[in-house]
Design a protein around this motif. Structure first.
Motif, PDB file in Angstrom:
ATOM      1  N   ASP A  39       0.827  -1.207   0.000  1.00  0.00           N
ATOM      2  CA  ASP A  39       0.000   0.000   0.000  1.00  0.00           C
ATOM      3  C   ASP A  39       0.860   1.255   0.000  1.00  0.00           C
ATOM      4  O   ASP A  39       1.075   1.883   1.032  1.00  0.00           O
ATOM      5  N   LYS A  61      -0.103  -8.026  -2.983  1.00  0.00           N
ATOM      6  CA  LYS A  61      -1.460  -7.463  -2.931  1.00  0.00           C
ATOM      7  C   LYS A  61      -1.413  -5.951  -3.115  1.00  0.00           C
ATOM      8  O   LYS A  61      -0.697  -5.252  -2.411  1.00  0.00           O
ATOM      9  N   LYS A  94     -12.078  -5.649  -3.576  1.00  0.00           N
ATOM     10  CA  LYS A  94     -13.294  -5.850  -2.764  1.00  0.00           C
ATOM     11  C   LYS A  94     -14.561  -5.466  -3.529  1.00  0.00           C
ATOM     12  O   LYS A  94     -15.339  -4.615  -3.096  1.00  0.00           O
ATOM     13  N   SER A 148     -10.846  -7.156   9.708  1.00  0.00           N
ATOM     14  CA  SER A 148      -9.927  -7.080  10.846  1.00  0.00           C
ATOM     15  C   SER A 148     -10.121  -5.864  11.741  1.00  0.00           C
ATOM     16  O   SER A 148      -9.367  -5.657  12.670  1.00  0.00           O
ATOM     17  N   TYR A 209      -4.225  -5.546  15.050  1.00  0.00           N
ATOM     18  CA  TYR A 209      -3.128  -6.423  14.648  1.00  0.00           C
ATOM     19  C   TYR A 209      -2.963  -7.619  15.579  1.00  0.00           C
ATOM     20  O   TYR A 209      -3.175  -7.528  16.786  1.00  0.00           O
ATOM     21  N   ARG A 227       1.994  -2.498   6.572  1.00  0.00           N
ATOM     22  CA  ARG A 227       2.899  -1.509   7.150  1.00  0.00           C
ATOM     23  C   ARG A 227       4.035  -2.113   7.964  1.00  0.00           C
ATOM     24  O   ARG A 227       5.089  -1.488   8.096  1.00  0.00           O
TER      25      ARG A 227
HETATM   26  P1  BMP Z   1      -1.630  -3.145   7.138  1.00  0.00           P
HETATM   27  O1  BMP Z   1      -0.884  -4.436   7.475  1.00  0.00           O
HETATM   28  O2  BMP Z   1      -0.719  -2.024   6.750  1.00  0.00           O
HETATM   29  O3  BMP Z   1      -2.627  -2.753   8.183  1.00  0.00           O
HETATM   30  O4  BMP Z   1      -2.467  -3.456   5.793  1.00  0.00           O
HETATM   31  C1  BMP Z   1      -3.518  -4.366   5.749  1.00  0.00           C
HETATM   32  C2  BMP Z   1      -4.015  -4.585   4.342  1.00  0.00           C
HETATM   33  O5  BMP Z   1      -4.983  -5.638   4.338  1.00  0.00           O
HETATM   34  C3  BMP Z   1      -4.695  -3.382   3.695  1.00  0.00           C
HETATM   35  O6  BMP Z   1      -4.355  -3.394   2.322  1.00  0.00           O
HETATM   36  C4  BMP Z   1      -6.188  -3.649   3.846  1.00  0.00           C
HETATM   37  O7  BMP Z   1      -6.944  -3.128   2.779  1.00  0.00           O
HETATM   38  C5  BMP Z   1      -6.247  -5.168   3.851  1.00  0.00           C
HETATM   39  N1  BMP Z   1      -7.317  -5.755   4.695  1.00  0.00           N
HETATM   40  C6  BMP Z   1      -7.332  -5.594   6.071  1.00  0.00           C
HETATM   41  O8  BMP Z   1      -6.482  -4.909   6.642  1.00  0.00           O
HETATM   42  N2  BMP Z   1      -8.321  -6.223   6.804  1.00  0.00           N
HETATM   43  C7  BMP Z   1      -9.281  -6.996   6.258  1.00  0.00           C
HETATM   44  O9  BMP Z   1     -10.099  -7.577   6.983  1.00  0.00           O
HETATM   45  C8  BMP Z   1      -9.268  -7.165   4.858  1.00  0.00           C
HETATM   46  C9  BMP Z   1      -8.284  -6.544   4.094  1.00  0.00           C
HETATM   47  O10 BMP Z   1      -8.271  -6.712   2.789  1.00  0.00           O
END
Ligand code: BMP
Length: 255
Positions: A39, A61, A94, A148, A209, A227
């Motif tokens: 991202d 992704k 999505k 999430s 997380y 991230r």
């Molecule tokens: P990060 O690890 O930086 O938080 O990114 C998470 C990625 O996963 C983002 O691209 C988000 O769109 C995707 N995502 C998510 O975080 N939770 C979900 O339940 C589904 C997702 O696609």
């Protein structure tokens, strides 16, 4: 039959979707179940990430619509890197609209997602018609059954119904995006789990997380890390670390 105890290679015969089979192969060959969430908003950064993390991932992704400077050449470059390092391009679009609209969003417009992303995501809320509209012989969809974020309005009933819908489309569905092991007895589907980062619990905007080992224990076959890698000063080193932690947790689970 419990997929959590089966090695990826033994799950290939159960997978009806070609992308699920290919992913099981790639994961086994490269010994990685890491998907990067790339991202970033500049094409050069996206390409750098693909080059640096390529050896450590099975899936790359994207949210292609967040690029400030999108040009079709970016796609060609990503395809070459994907081929070199043996990973698949995955557009996290999505899709969620009526079938006809989703189909145009998939095939047309500036991004022509269908032409390069063999792996895509979709919400289940619009139902079967939208899945029919996205059907191709050589693609795979991850259907979102849970999200999430804290405060999500998805409930158990929605997740169960989504799992049921997936079971009706085994040739099209590669797996589910979820946080818990919703489909234990269907080893052909892949559980994709985002919201993974070490040392951080949330992002201040609702994202939650968990650690690599925690998500693997909760059924993740592939974990998505954004991230945790992209904001590291050394993305290649971070990717390798997440790869190792995730793969060790997987080996421990199937033992
Ligand atoms: P990060 O690890 O930086 O938080 O990114 C998470 C990625 O996963 C983002 O691209 C988000 O769109 C995707 N995502 C998510 O975080 N939770 C979900 O339940 C589904 C997702 O696609």
């Amino acid at each position: 039959l419990n997929r959590l105890n089966l090695p990826f290679t033994e799950r290939i015969p159960y997978a009806k979707n070609c992308i699920a089979r290919e992913l099981f192969q790639i994961m086994t060959e490269k010994q990685t179940n890491l998907c990067i969430a790339a991202d970033v908003t500049k094409s050069a950064d996206l390409i750098n990430l693909a080059n640096q993390t390529g050896p450590h991932i099975c899936l790359f992704k994207t949210h292609i619509d967040i690029l400030d400077d999108f040009h079709v050449d970016v796609i060609g470059t990503l395809q070459k890197i994907a081929e070199k390092h043996n990973f698949l391009l995955f557009e996290d679009r999505k899709f969620s609209d009526i079938g006809k609209t989703a189909q145009m969003q998939y095939c047309n417009g500036m991004y022509k997602i269908k032409s390069w992303a063999k792996v895509i995501t979709a919400h289940s809320l619009a139902g079967a018609g939208m899945l029919d509209a996205l059907k191709q012989s050589d693609n795979g969809i991850f259907l979102l059954a849970e999200i999430s974020t804290s405060g999500s309005i998805i409930d158990k009933n929605y997740a169960t119904k989504t799992t049921k819908l997936a079971s009706q489309y085994p040739d099209l569905i590669a797996g589910l995006v979820c946080q818990s092991p919703l489909f234990l007895s269907e080893p052909g589907f892949i559980q994709l789990t985002p919201g993974v980062q070490l040392d951080v619990e949330s992002d201040g905007l609702g994202q939650k997380y968990n650690t690599p080992s925690a998500v693997i224990e909760k059924g993740a076959d592939i974990a998505v890390v954004g991230r945790g890698i992209t904001q590291s000063s050394e993305p290649a080193v971070a990717a390798e670390k997440y790869k190792r932690l995730l793969w060790d947790a997987y080996l421990k689970r199937v033992k």
